[in-house]
Scaffold this motif. Sequence first.
Motif, PDB file in Angstrom:
ATOM      1  N   GLU A   1      -7.952   2.512  -2.574  1.00  0.00           N
ATOM      2  CA  GLU A   1      -7.316   3.027  -1.363  1.00  0.00           C
ATOM      3  C   GLU A   1      -8.352   3.593  -0.394  1.00  0.00           C
ATOM      4  N   ILE A   2      -9.343   4.301  -0.929  1.00  0.00           N
ATOM      5  CA  ILE A   2     -10.400   4.840  -0.070  1.00  0.00           C
ATOM      6  C   ILE A   2     -11.170   3.703   0.584  1.00  0.00           C
ATOM      7  N   SER A   3     -11.396   2.651  -0.181  1.00  0.00           N
ATOM      8  CA  SER A   3     -12.071   1.472   0.359  1.00  0.00           C
ATOM      9  C   SER A   3     -11.314   0.918   1.562  1.00  0.00           C
ATOM     10  N   ALA A   4      -9.977   0.889   1.460  1.00  0.00           N
ATOM     11  CA  ALA A   4      -9.162   0.381   2.567  1.00  0.00           C
ATOM     12  C   ALA A   4      -9.212   1.315   3.769  1.00  0.00           C
ATOM     13  N   VAL A   5      -9.154   2.620   3.517  1.00  0.00           N
ATOM     14  CA  VAL A   5      -9.152   3.592   4.617  1.00  0.00           C
ATOM     15  C   VAL A   5     -10.465   3.564   5.383  1.00  0.00           C
ATOM     16  N   LEU A   6     -11.581   3.554   4.660  1.00  0.00           N
ATOM     17  CA  LEU A   6     -12.894   3.658   5.298  1.00  0.00           C
ATOM     18  C   LEU A   6     -13.492   2.306   5.669  1.00  0.00           C
ATOM     19  N   GLY A   7     -12.855   1.228   5.230  1.00  0.00           N
ATOM     20  CA  GLY A   7     -13.399  -0.089   5.532  1.00  0.00           C
ATOM     21  C   GLY A   7     -14.702  -0.364   4.807  1.00  0.00           C
ATOM     22  N   ARG A   8     -14.820   0.176   3.608  1.00  0.00           N
ATOM     23  CA  ARG A   8     -16.014  -0.009   2.785  1.00  0.00           C
ATOM     24  C   ARG A   8     -15.629  -0.707   1.486  1.00  0.00           C
ATOM     25  N   SER A   9     -16.631  -1.245   0.801  1.00  0.00           N
ATOM     26  CA  SER A   9     -16.354  -1.902  -0.470  1.00  0.00           C
ATOM     27  C   SER A   9     -16.074  -0.853  -1.545  1.00  0.00           C
TER      28      SER A   9
ATOM     29  N   TRP B   1       0.841  -1.187   0.000  1.00  0.00           N
ATOM     30  CA  TRP B   1       0.000   0.000   0.000  1.00  0.00           C
ATOM     31  C   TRP B   1       0.878   1.239   0.000  1.00  0.00           C
ATOM     32  N   ARG B   2       0.367   2.316  -0.576  1.00  0.00           N
ATOM     33  CA  ARG B   2       1.060   3.593  -0.413  1.00  0.00           C
ATOM     34  C   ARG B   2       1.063   3.951   1.070  1.00  0.00           C
ATOM     35  N   PHE B   3       2.109   4.638   1.500  1.00  0.00           N
ATOM     36  CA  PHE B   3       2.208   4.972   2.916  1.00  0.00           C
ATOM     37  C   PHE B   3       1.026   5.823   3.362  1.00  0.00           C
ATOM     38  N   CYS B   4       0.597   6.769   2.510  1.00  0.00           N
ATOM     39  CA  CYS B   4      -0.509   7.642   2.909  1.00  0.00           C
ATOM     40  C   CYS B   4      -1.779   6.833   3.142  1.00  0.00           C
TER      41      CYS B   4
ATOM     42  N   TYR C   1     -10.570  13.560  -3.952  1.00  0.00           N
ATOM     43  CA  TYR C   1     -10.140  14.794  -4.607  1.00  0.00           C
ATOM     44  C   TYR C   1      -9.037  15.520  -3.834  1.00  0.00           C
ATOM     45  N   GLY C   2      -9.134  15.522  -2.509  1.00  0.00           N
ATOM     46  CA  GLY C   2      -8.155  16.252  -1.714  1.00  0.00           C
ATOM     47  C   GLY C   2      -6.845  15.516  -1.531  1.00  0.00           C
ATOM     48  N   GLU C   3      -6.923  14.173  -1.408  1.00  0.00           N
ATOM     49  CA  GLU C   3      -5.720  13.374  -1.178  1.00  0.00           C
ATOM     50  C   GLU C   3      -5.325  12.542  -2.394  1.00  0.00           C
TER      51      GLU C   3
END
Length: 205
Positions: free
Chosen positions: A158-166, A79-82, A150-152
């Motif tokens: 990646e958003i799916s991983a961060v938020l724990g959503r599909s 994964w990217r560090f961010c 849009y901001g990051e």
Amino acid sequence: MRMMAMPATERQPAASDEVLASEARDGSLAAFTELLDRYDRRLLRFLMHRTRSISDAEDALQETCLKAWRNIHLYTPRWRFCTWLFTIAARVAIDMRRRNGTVRIQQLYDDQADPAAASAQAEAAPDNGLWTLARRLLPDEHYAALWLYYGEDMSVREISAVLGRSSAWVKVSLYRSRRALERAMSAEAEAGAAGPPPVGGGAAC
């Protein structure tokens, strides 16, 4: 004797997040500190919209940094560090909200009355009117998805991983959020075109 001109020294490119994360994983506190310098403001901005309180966001930021350092040995370049860091931040915010229950209204009033807190909130908040509108319209998690996209500049995965959503949830959320903003902006534009209501517009006697 003719002096030989020395070649101009080229500026070394900054190390990537992943290189610094690998160094931090090997025990380099300096590398980890540089990573935090890159992300602390962005994390605070993200956490402010996950906690709804500047003091809670600052506490969550500190906890995120501590957890990231304690678990840096678990980081993998898969994964990217961010993405890895924001995933920790999102989980910290969820835990904090569970501990605190609902948003503490008195805390919000205290933060607004504190000039230092108000200044920090203004500094961390996006300065684009569109984001202000999004904050007003969208539920927290949908706003977070929109901001990460849009901001990051994160991918749907990646958003799916961060938020724990599909991934499907993220795609639908982004679509619905954009549509909601389009409708709100159209309504505001129509209201502006109509002009202000007449003042003292009663019929003459």
